[in-house]
Motif scaffolding. Structure first.
Motif, PDB file in Angstrom:
ATOM      1  N   GLN A   1       2.013  -2.437  -3.493  1.00  0.00           N
ATOM      2  CA  GLN A   1       1.579  -3.924  -2.931  1.00  0.00           C
ATOM      3  C   GLN A   1       0.401  -4.507  -3.590  1.00  0.00           C
ATOM      4  O   GLN A   1      -0.340  -3.652  -3.681  1.00  0.00           O
ATOM      5  N   ALA A   2       0.461  -5.982  -3.597  1.00  0.00           N
ATOM      6  CA  ALA A   2      -0.792  -6.636  -4.305  1.00  0.00           C
ATOM      7  C   ALA A   2      -0.749  -7.831  -3.542  1.00  0.00           C
ATOM      8  O   ALA A   2       0.011  -8.305  -2.804  1.00  0.00           O
ATOM      9  N   GLY A   3      -2.206  -8.253  -3.526  1.00  0.00           N
ATOM     10  CA  GLY A   3      -2.595  -9.355  -2.819  1.00  0.00           C
ATOM     11  C   GLY A   3      -2.534  -9.129  -1.182  1.00  0.00           C
ATOM     12  O   GLY A   3      -2.522 -10.203  -0.526  1.00  0.00           O
ATOM     13  N   LEU A   4      -2.916  -8.173  -0.763  1.00  0.00           N
ATOM     14  CA  LEU A   4      -3.106  -7.708   0.675  1.00  0.00           C
ATOM     15  C   LEU A   4      -4.248  -8.099   1.161  1.00  0.00           C
ATOM     16  O   LEU A   4      -5.409  -7.988   0.226  1.00  0.00           O
ATOM     17  N   THR A   5      -4.432  -8.292   2.451  1.00  0.00           N
ATOM     18  CA  THR A   5      -5.601  -8.368   3.204  1.00  0.00           C
ATOM     19  C   THR A   5      -6.178  -6.913   3.463  1.00  0.00           C
ATOM     20  O   THR A   5      -5.313  -5.971   3.293  1.00  0.00           O
ATOM     21  N   ASP A   6      -7.165  -6.745   3.768  1.00  0.00           N
ATOM     22  CA  ASP A   6      -7.748  -5.473   3.910  1.00  0.00           C
ATOM     23  C   ASP A   6      -7.192  -4.701   5.120  1.00  0.00           C
ATOM     24  O   ASP A   6      -7.077  -3.532   5.394  1.00  0.00           O
ATOM     25  N   ALA A   7      -7.098  -5.458   6.228  1.00  0.00           N
ATOM     26  CA  ALA A   7      -6.379  -5.118   7.361  1.00  0.00           C
ATOM     27  C   ALA A   7      -4.954  -4.575   7.117  1.00  0.00           C
ATOM     28  O   ALA A   7      -4.314  -3.602   7.577  1.00  0.00           O
TER      29      ALA A   7
ATOM     30  N   LYS B   1      -6.414   2.622  -3.275  1.00  0.00           N
ATOM     31  CA  LYS B   1      -6.645   1.102  -2.687  1.00  0.00           C
ATOM     32  C   LYS B   1      -7.670   0.667  -3.718  1.00  0.00           C
ATOM     33  O   LYS B   1      -8.792   1.329  -4.208  1.00  0.00           O
ATOM     34  N   GLN B   2      -7.366  -0.449  -4.314  1.00  0.00           N
ATOM     35  CA  GLN B   2      -8.086  -1.198  -5.226  1.00  0.00           C
ATOM     36  C   GLN B   2      -8.439  -2.580  -4.886  1.00  0.00           C
ATOM     37  O   GLN B   2      -7.381  -3.194  -4.479  1.00  0.00           O
ATOM     38  N   LYS B   3      -9.559  -2.984  -4.683  1.00  0.00           N
ATOM     39  CA  LYS B   3      -9.883  -4.286  -4.464  1.00  0.00           C
ATOM     40  C   LYS B   3     -10.083  -5.314  -5.579  1.00  0.00           C
ATOM     41  O   LYS B   3     -10.695  -4.770  -6.638  1.00  0.00           O
ATOM     42  N   SER B   4      -9.781  -6.504  -5.323  1.00  0.00           N
ATOM     43  CA  SER B   4     -10.067  -7.772  -6.465  1.00  0.00           C
ATOM     44  C   SER B   4     -10.185  -8.885  -5.826  1.00  0.00           C
ATOM     45  O   SER B   4      -9.995  -9.016  -4.540  1.00  0.00           O
TER      46      SER B   4
ATOM     47  N   GLU C   1      -8.052 -11.307  -6.049  1.00  0.00           N
ATOM     48  CA  GLU C   1      -6.584 -11.775  -5.447  1.00  0.00           C
ATOM     49  C   GLU C   1      -6.368 -10.990  -4.336  1.00  0.00           C
ATOM     50  O   GLU C   1      -5.331 -11.618  -3.449  1.00  0.00           O
ATOM     51  N   GLY C   2      -7.223  -9.996  -3.705  1.00  0.00           N
ATOM     52  CA  GLY C   2      -6.698  -9.262  -2.581  1.00  0.00           C
ATOM     53  C   GLY C   2      -6.746  -7.753  -2.891  1.00  0.00           C
ATOM     54  O   GLY C   2      -7.322  -7.270  -3.894  1.00  0.00           O
ATOM     55  N   VAL C   3      -6.247  -6.939  -2.108  1.00  0.00           N
ATOM     56  CA  VAL C   3      -5.952  -5.465  -2.157  1.00  0.00           C
ATOM     57  C   VAL C   3      -4.764  -5.087  -2.849  1.00  0.00           C
ATOM     58  O   VAL C   3      -3.657  -5.468  -2.267  1.00  0.00           O
ATOM     59  N   THR C   4      -4.905  -4.104  -3.710  1.00  0.00           N
ATOM     60  CA  THR C   4      -3.682  -3.660  -4.219  1.00  0.00           C
ATOM     61  C   THR C   4      -3.689  -2.171  -3.942  1.00  0.00           C
ATOM     62  O   THR C   4      -4.639  -1.453  -4.246  1.00  0.00           O
ATOM     63  N   LEU C   5      -2.448  -1.809  -3.722  1.00  0.00           N
ATOM     64  CA  LEU C   5      -2.190  -0.269  -3.552  1.00  0.00           C
ATOM     65  C   LEU C   5      -1.266   0.190  -4.449  1.00  0.00           C
ATOM     66  O   LEU C   5      -0.173  -0.381  -4.963  1.00  0.00           O
ATOM     67  N   LEU C   6      -1.728   1.457  -4.802  1.00  0.00           N
ATOM     68  CA  LEU C   6      -0.889   2.249  -5.814  1.00  0.00           C
ATOM     69  C   LEU C   6      -0.491   3.473  -5.408  1.00  0.00           C
ATOM     70  O   LEU C   6      -1.295   4.008  -4.624  1.00  0.00           O
ATOM     71  N   VAL C   7       0.726   4.049  -5.931  1.00  0.00           N
ATOM     72  CA  VAL C   7       1.176   5.075  -5.423  1.00  0.00           C
ATOM     73  C   VAL C   7       1.715   5.788  -6.490  1.00  0.00           C
ATOM     74  O   VAL C   7       1.939   5.311  -7.828  1.00  0.00           O
TER      75      VAL C   7
ATOM     76  N   SER D   1       2.876 -13.006   6.572  1.00  0.00           N
ATOM     77  CA  SER D   1       1.796 -13.993   6.642  1.00  0.00           C
ATOM     78  C   SER D   1       1.763 -14.844   7.701  1.00  0.00           C
ATOM     79  O   SER D   1       2.799 -15.796   7.392  1.00  0.00           O
ATOM     80  N   LEU D   2       1.165 -15.067   8.590  1.00  0.00           N
ATOM     81  CA  LEU D   2       1.351 -16.045   9.770  1.00  0.00           C
ATOM     82  C   LEU D   2      -0.125 -16.940   9.599  1.00  0.00           C
ATOM     83  O   LEU D   2      -1.314 -16.507   9.483  1.00  0.00           O
ATOM     84  N   SER D   3       0.130 -18.218   9.856  1.00  0.00           N
ATOM     85  CA  SER D   3      -0.824 -19.428   9.843  1.00  0.00           C
ATOM     86  C   SER D   3      -1.178 -19.558  11.264  1.00  0.00           C
ATOM     87  O   SER D   3      -0.527 -19.378  12.256  1.00  0.00           O
ATOM     88  N   ASN D   4      -2.488 -19.979  11.615  1.00  0.00           N
ATOM     89  CA  ASN D   4      -2.970 -20.128  12.695  1.00  0.00           C
ATOM     90  C   ASN D   4      -3.065 -21.822  12.994  1.00  0.00           C
ATOM     91  O   ASN D   4      -2.593 -22.309  11.926  1.00  0.00           O
ATOM     92  N   LEU D   5      -3.368 -22.091  14.147  1.00  0.00           N
ATOM     93  CA  LEU D   5      -3.479 -23.630  14.217  1.00  0.00           C
ATOM     94  C   LEU D   5      -4.432 -24.369  13.552  1.00  0.00           C
ATOM     95  O   LEU D   5      -4.018 -25.336  12.999  1.00  0.00           O
ATOM     96  N   GLY D   6      -5.291 -23.859  13.186  1.00  0.00           N
ATOM     97  CA  GLY D   6      -6.378 -24.290  12.277  1.00  0.00           C
ATOM     98  C   GLY D   6      -5.921 -24.520  10.883  1.00  0.00           C
ATOM     99  O   GLY D   6      -6.030 -25.614  10.239  1.00  0.00           O
ATOM    100  N   GLU D   7      -5.142 -23.542  10.193  1.00  0.00           N
ATOM    101  CA  GLU D   7      -4.595 -23.718   9.063  1.00  0.00           C
ATOM    102  C   GLU D   7      -3.628 -24.854   8.937  1.00  0.00           C
ATOM    103  O   GLU D   7      -3.273 -25.506   7.959  1.00  0.00           O
ATOM    104  N   VAL D   8      -2.556 -24.994   9.895  1.00  0.00           N
ATOM    105  CA  VAL D   8      -1.588 -25.571  10.227  1.00  0.00           C
ATOM    106  C   VAL D   8      -1.991 -26.877  10.175  1.00  0.00           C
ATOM    107  O   VAL D   8      -1.421 -27.959   9.553  1.00  0.00           O
TER     108      VAL D   8
END
Length: 300
Positions: A45-51, A69-72, A74-80, A101-108
């Protein structure tokens, strides 16, 4: 005079060849095993949040799958490992990961232009409210996915009665989960969050559909065996097999080395000289004993 045969007794050539072949086979097997441990790493997976990345790592580690786990920017990339890709994907799908990915009211309700039409404001509000509720639904234990569809009061045409508010909730969960205990809480939570549904009649306008997913596969206890991750139940047998293989390989290599060393001319001379010195010392001691024995007999 009888003829003496010039033939020397044959050396155990067949045994040496067999041990040499066993040593080569053992070394080849160990080399293949070591190479299999160094599988190529591929992106899971790529472009993930840390959580989200930490949640995926926790789920995969429980199934004995190592994740890098690699950070960049663009986000977090996971490799297996390449060999674990299909199993990791299947495990993530069963657990409903990664989360949508869900948006909150402030983003919407972020202002995009100078003026927004009432329709745009209404659509953004409904979308933001739905995603806020979905995000809250995902906080329940064993909930894999949640969707909330909100209908706000609206007049279809002038003179027509206003359509009341309503909501439809879809929950996909992973057993075990008590539907009878969770469903009233979800209905009460959604009704309290939507205008016009806070009353008892409003709660009845919230429909909840709960769908059980596949039961989680029975957990397997994993352990580390050198650079490998193996099931704990098979670790003992694997250790015994590796130990036996290592002993055979070392014994075969030692025998081959000894055979080659014995064929070396210099070593043969050293061994012959050593044996001759030991034989000479033994003969001297024997002669001394005989001389002492003769002296003692002559004295008597």
């Amino acid at each position: 005079m009888p003829k003496t045969s010039n033939l020397q007794p044959r050396r155990p050539v067949a045994r040496g060849i067999l041990l040499r072949d066993l040593a080569r086979l053992a070394c080849l097997v160990m080399l293949l095993v070591l190479l299999s441990a160094c599988s190529r790493m591929v992106i899971l997976q790529a472009g993930l949040t840390d959580a989200d990345a930490n949640e995926i790592i926790l789920t995969l580690n429980r199934q004995g799958i190592e994740v890098d786990k690699q950070k960049s920017k663009e986000g977090v990339t996971l490799l297996v490992k390449d060999a674990e890709l299909s199993r990791a994907t299947e495990t993530m799908t069963a657990a409903g990961l990664p989360r949508r990915s869900l948006s909150n009211l402030g983003e919407v309700f972020k202002k995009q232009g100078m003026i927004s039409s009432p329709m745009e404001e209404r659509i953004r509000y409904i979308h933001g409210l739905s995603e806020e509720l979905e995000s809250t639904m995902l906080q329940f234990d064993n909930v894999v996915a949640a969707r909330v569809h909100v209908v706000l009061p609206e007049r279809i045409a002038p003179g027509e009665p206003i359509q009341p508010s309503s909501a439809a909730v879809f929950i996909k969960y992973r057993p075990p989960l008590d539907e009878d205990a969770v469903m009233p809480r979800i209905r009460r939570l959604v009704a309290s969050s939507i205008p016009g549904l806070a009353s008892e009649d409003g709660r009845n306008k919230v429909s909840v559909v709960m769908m059980p997913g596949e039961a989680p596969a029975p957990g397997i206890e994993w352990t580390m065996f050198g650079p490998f991750t193996v099931a704990a139940a098979s670790a003992t047998g694997l250790a015994l097999s590796f130990g036996l293989l290592l002993i055979v390989a070392l014994a075969s290599l030692g025998y081959i080395g000894l055979q080659k060393a014995l064929r070396h001319p210099r070593l043969n001379r050293l061994v012959a000289n050593f044996v001759a010195r030991r034989a000479g010392k033994a003969a001297e001691k024997q002669a001394e004993k005989q001389a002492k024995a003769q002296q003692s007999t002559q004295g008597t």
